[in-house]
Design an enzyme around this catalytic site. Structure first.
Site, PDB file in Angstrom:
ATOM      1  N   ASP A 118       0.835  -1.199   0.000  1.00 43.18           N
ATOM      2  CA  ASP A 118       0.000   0.000   0.000  1.00 43.18           C
ATOM      3  C   ASP A 118       0.872   1.251   0.000  1.00 43.18           C
ATOM      4  O   ASP A 118       1.853   1.329   0.744  1.00 43.18           O
ATOM      5  CB  ASP A 118      -0.891   0.014   1.250  1.00 43.18           C
ATOM      6  CG  ASP A 118      -2.364   0.119   0.921  1.00 43.18           C
ATOM      7  OD1 ASP A 118      -2.718   1.010   0.135  1.00 43.18           O
ATOM      8  OD2 ASP A 118      -3.157  -0.689   1.444  1.00 43.18           O
ATOM      9  N   ASP A 220      -3.815   4.018  -2.409  1.00 45.08           N
ATOM     10  CA  ASP A 220      -4.973   4.386  -1.608  1.00 45.08           C
ATOM     11  C   ASP A 220      -5.565   5.692  -2.124  1.00 45.08           C
ATOM     12  O   ASP A 220      -4.847   6.638  -2.451  1.00 45.08           O
ATOM     13  CB  ASP A 220      -4.527   4.547  -0.146  1.00 45.08           C
ATOM     14  CG  ASP A 220      -5.675   4.844   0.792  1.00 45.08           C
ATOM     15  OD1 ASP A 220      -6.554   3.972   0.930  1.00 45.08           O
ATOM     16  OD2 ASP A 220      -5.686   5.932   1.394  1.00 45.08           O
ATOM     17  N   GLU A 288      -7.063   2.580  -6.076  1.00 44.57           N
ATOM     18  CA  GLU A 288      -8.393   2.599  -5.468  1.00 44.57           C
ATOM     19  C   GLU A 288      -9.120   3.855  -5.929  1.00 44.57           C
ATOM     20  O   GLU A 288      -8.606   4.965  -5.782  1.00 44.57           O
ATOM     21  CB  GLU A 288      -8.293   2.597  -3.949  1.00 44.57           C
ATOM     22  CG  GLU A 288      -9.662   2.698  -3.265  1.00 44.57           C
ATOM     23  CD  GLU A 288      -9.578   3.066  -1.791  1.00 44.57           C
ATOM     24  OE1 GLU A 288     -10.471   2.633  -1.035  1.00 44.57           O
ATOM     25  OE2 GLU A 288      -8.645   3.782  -1.394  1.00 44.57           O
ATOM     26  N   HIS A 351     -10.825  -4.673   3.154  1.00 37.66           N
ATOM     27  CA  HIS A 351     -10.709  -4.218   4.543  1.00 37.66           C
ATOM     28  C   HIS A 351     -11.589  -3.029   4.872  1.00 37.66           C
ATOM     29  O   HIS A 351     -11.611  -2.590   6.030  1.00 37.66           O
ATOM     30  CB  HIS A 351      -9.254  -3.837   4.821  1.00 37.66           C
ATOM     31  CG  HIS A 351      -8.799  -2.633   4.051  1.00 37.66           C
ATOM     32  ND1 HIS A 351      -8.697  -2.624   2.680  1.00 37.66           N
ATOM     33  CD2 HIS A 351      -8.465  -1.391   4.449  1.00 37.66           C
ATOM     34  CE1 HIS A 351      -8.305  -1.436   2.273  1.00 37.66           C
ATOM     35  NE2 HIS A 351      -8.158  -0.664   3.322  1.00 37.66           N
ATOM     36  N   ASP A 352     -12.299  -2.487   3.892  1.00 38.26           N
ATOM     37  CA  ASP A 352     -13.102  -1.279   4.108  1.00 38.26           C
ATOM     38  C   ASP A 352     -14.602  -1.526   4.094  1.00 38.26           C
ATOM     39  O   ASP A 352     -15.377  -0.601   4.357  1.00 38.26           O
ATOM     40  CB  ASP A 352     -12.795  -0.231   3.022  1.00 38.26           C
ATOM     41  CG  ASP A 352     -11.540   0.574   3.319  1.00 38.26           C
ATOM     42  OD1 ASP A 352     -11.207   0.730   4.506  1.00 38.26           O
ATOM     43  OD2 ASP A 352     -10.898   1.048   2.363  1.00 38.26           O
TER      44      ASP A 352
END
Length: 559
Positions: A118, A220, A288, A351-352
């Site tokens: 990330d 991200d 993302e 994970h979100d």
């Protein structure tokens, strides 16, 4: 052959032959996302770490995936669990050391796994030295490295922009007597990408990890990098669209059409600079796109051309119950129309968001069949694939009690929105061990008993388990390269049925899936004469010109 916990490295080792100089390896790849706090704790402090990841890499390799994506592990005060970075070039002590990271990369590469990490570039922690200097005065060397603005004459923020985490996206700083922009927590100030010095510094930090052997980056909030330099107010979102993005009416962020605080065209400038650096190393990116209204179109824009990102994902399949077939078709066809030369990365969980093992099995659906169906669809669509840790076990969204919540987003909007803790609980490894083998200490989030029952060792012992199904289906995808890189063409089908052709690499496959809770029939279009393939795990069958499907079943045939 039954695969034991200690044998998987030997089974996975042949994948190492795939570690080649092919710079397009990412096209059609299968990624496995690891959330490091929750994967494996190696020192008993209750928090997962890099050494723990290394210990469990054999399991990941045994699935047949191509790469791992590791969520942030860099130095951070952990106000947003690593997505608030204070030092881009070091490992936070709770996760280990740079030596631990180097060992992880070496072991991953030995097992034939690429390593994606990330990169949180849109903002830093307010403890990052850049921000500490920037906020110290209006005339220091980094005074304009963040987004600063004067208040309106009445002292209120410069405009109406809102934070994803609630309230205004502007925070007053008493030393500079100005507001600074934060799209997320107040402790996550936004960098000023209009400043070339900022972009150069970030690229230097990216190069640091490339030199350590990483194969790519997950970016991200890639559509948040730039803001409108004139700080124009956002207009209200069309009321007809608000229902599509409003998980709850208590999130005012979703009342705005975010034309000016994200999704800016200037971002393509940075993508070109980043791509030039990545091409030096043969590395890749997956961006993302945090946008629910125009996400698919932005994915296409961001991945079309040699000076942009290799692939992106948005949130179209990361929320809601099991979608209708026409909804899946519409999303993919929108992307194909907007960017036929672009590349998507599809995911159902991360994970979100709430795990799809809960979302897709709502309303009394047969959970096991629904999850096999989900895997079949995901692994046969055109594009790359991202699996989230525990997805191969069918882990559901954990019901975390309020007193155990740690996610600031969930705490802020509880109880209507419970946040992200439920999808971040620890991985389940050993059914009979304390905390399912994740830690010898007290885990940072509780391990639900129902997760322990689906631990890796329990799934390994059951040849009919979802874990073995995933392993078989990923192997099937590897044996048929058309599923990784071929074209896609959807076919009209009866209600509840999704049907499409995958064409390329000298092969054509017909894929048919029944998303209904009832048995269904797919009439073969004239001219299609598929030969059933029986090594993928589905039981759909052809009888003459009809394909018969049980509920939540599939059929894959070669033409």
């Amino acid at each position: 052959m039954e695969i034991g916990l200690d044998d998987r490295a030997e089974v996975a080792a042949p994948n190492a032959s795939a570690m080649s100089e092919d710079r397009d390896w990412w096209r059609g790849c299968v990624l496995y996302q690891i959330y490091p706090r929750s994967f494996q704790d190696s020192n008993g402090d209750g928090i997962g770490d890099l050494a723990g990841i290394t210990r469990r890499l054999a399991h990941v390799a045994s699935l047949g995936v191509d790469a791992i994506w590791i969520s942030p592990f860099m130095t951070s005060p952990m106000k947003d669990f690593g997505y608030d970075i204070a030092n881009y070039r070091d490992v936070d002590p709770i996760f280990g050391t740079l030596d631990d990271f180097d060992a992880l990369v070496a072991e991953a590469h030995r097992l034939g796994l690429k390593v994606i990490i990330d990169q949180v570039l849109s903002h830093t922690s307010n403890l990052h030295p850049w921000f500490v200097e920037s906020r110290s005065s209006r005339d220091n060397d980094r005074a304009d490295w963040y987004v600063w603005a004067d208040p309106k004459p009445d002292g209120t923020p410069p405009n109406n922009w809102l934070s994803v985490f609630g309230g205004t996206s502007w925070e007053w700083d008493s030393r500079r007597r100005q507001y600074y922009l934060h799209n997320f927590l107040t402790s996550q100030p936004d960098l000023n990408f209009h400043n070339p010095s900022v972009r150069r510094a970030l690229l230097d930090d990216v190069r640091f990890w490339l030199e350590r052997g990483v194969d790519g980056f997950r970016l991200d909030t890639a559509n948040f990098y730039f803001h409108d330099a004139d700080l124009t107010d956002n207009p209200p979102l069309d009321p007809g669209l608000q229902s599509e993005v409003m998980a709850s009416r208590n999130q005012p962020y979703n009342f705005q059409d975010h034309l000016h605080d994200k999704n800016r065209p200037e971002v393509l400038t940075f993508f070109a600079e980043l791509r030039a650096l990545l091409d030096e190393y043969g590395a890749m990116t997956v961006g993302e796109v945090g946008e629910r209204i125009r996400g698919v179109e932005l994915m296409a824009e961001y991945t079309t051309g040699p000076d942009r990102l290799q692939m992106c994902y948005a949130f179209d399949f990361l929320s809601g119950h099991m979608p209708e077939p026409q909804a899946i078709r519409a999303v993919v066809e929108r992307f194909e129309a907007a960017g036929p030369q672009g590349w998507a990365c599809w995911a159902f969980s991360n994970h979100d968001v709430e795990r799809h093992a809960t979302r897709w099995t709502a309303g009394g659906r047969d959970a096991e069949r629904a999850l096999r169906l989900a895997a079949g669809i995901l692994l046969t669509l055109r594009g790359s694939v991202c699996l989230y840790q525990g997805e191969e076990l069918g882990l559901t969204e954990a019901d975390v009690a309020y007193e155990d919540l740690v996610d600031p987003y969930g705490i802020n909007f509880w109880p209507e929105v419970k946040g992200r803790d439920g999808c971040r609980t620890p991985m389940a490894w050993e059914a009979g061990s304390a905390h399912a083998g994740f830690t010898a200490g007290r885990p940072w989030l509780p391990v639900p008993p129902e997760h322990a029952a689906r631990a890796v060792d329990a799934m390994e012992a059951d040849q009919g388990s979802l874990l073995h199904f995933y392993r078989g289906l990923i192997g099937f995808r590897r044996r048929h390269p058309v599923l990784a890189t071929g074209a896609i063409r959807f076919l009209d089908a009866p209600a509840g049925i999704l049907a499409f052709l995958r064409q390329g690499a000298g092969e054509t496959l017909l894929c048919v899936f029944n998303l209904s809770e009832d048995a269904g029939v797919f009439p073969l279009p004239e001219g299609l004469d598929p030969h059933p393939l029986g090594d993928h795990g589905f039981s759909g069958r052809r009888e003459g010109t009809l394909v018969h499907l049980d509920d939540h079943d599939g059929f894959i045939g070669a033409l």
